[in-house]
Scaffold this motif. Structure first.
Motif, PDB file in Angstrom:
ATOM      1  N   HIS A 149       0.826  -1.207   0.000  1.00 44.84           N
ATOM      2  CA  HIS A 149       0.000   0.000   0.000  1.00 44.84           C
ATOM      3  C   HIS A 149       0.865   1.264   0.000  1.00 44.84           C
ATOM      4  N   HIS A 204      -4.424   0.535  -4.617  1.00 42.72           N
ATOM      5  CA  HIS A 204      -4.018  -0.868  -4.570  1.00 42.72           C
ATOM      6  C   HIS A 204      -5.149  -1.713  -5.172  1.00 42.72           C
ATOM      7  N   ASP A 215      -6.433  -4.576  -4.463  1.00 40.02           N
ATOM      8  CA  ASP A 215      -7.354  -5.148  -3.477  1.00 40.02           C
ATOM      9  C   ASP A 215      -8.375  -4.114  -3.005  1.00 40.02           C
ATOM     10  N   GLU A 219     -10.852  -3.454  -5.815  1.00 40.59           N
ATOM     11  CA  GLU A 219     -11.786  -4.582  -5.897  1.00 40.59           C
ATOM     12  C   GLU A 219     -12.881  -4.465  -4.834  1.00 40.59           C
ATOM     13  N   ARG A 220     -12.477  -4.141  -3.619  1.00 42.45           N
ATOM     14  CA  ARG A 220     -13.430  -3.992  -2.515  1.00 42.45           C
ATOM     15  C   ARG A 220     -14.422  -2.864  -2.794  1.00 42.45           C
TER      16      ARG A 220
END
Length: 116
Positions: A88, A98, A100, A103-104
């Motif tokens: 990060h 980032h 991830d 995506e979240r």
């Protein structure tokens, strides 16, 4: 009072990221030297990191560190892993989100439609 706008170009961002990566490469080299994994006058070169760690040419990686080309997300993740730094933090230096986290956010924002 005058309002000052700071505007960074892509080159500025890439170069700043390159400087950060070079600093972390020096720290990693010092650690590897201290632990005996690098001996003598050998160095952790741009060529080695480019070819052996990232799978790109040393010339291309050198251009990335000089701010001439952009490192993609996969290369940033490989670098973070090799340099043993927080992913990060590296993405923040690159002024990117980032994968991830992205995506979240997509899942939260789009809900069930995200998977369609």
């Amino acid at each position: 009072m005058k309002k000052v706008e700071l505007s960074l170009t892509k080159y500025d961002i890439y170069r700043e990221l390159g400087n950060f990566i070079e600093q972390k490469m020096e720290e990693r080299e010092a650690y590897l030297r201290k632990t005996g994994k690098i001996k003598g006058g050998r160095k952790l070169s741009r060529n080695y990191v480019g070819k052996e760690i990232l799978g790109v040419s040393g010339v291309w990686f050198s251009k990335a560190l000089n701010g001439e080309v952009e490192l993609n997300d996969d290369l940033l993740l490989k670098l973070a892993n090799f340099l043993e730094i927080d992913e990060h933090e590296l993405f923040r230096k690159a002024r990117r989100v980032h994968p991830d986290v992205l995506e979240r956010v997509k899942k939260e924002y789009l809900g069930e439609r995200y998977y369609v």
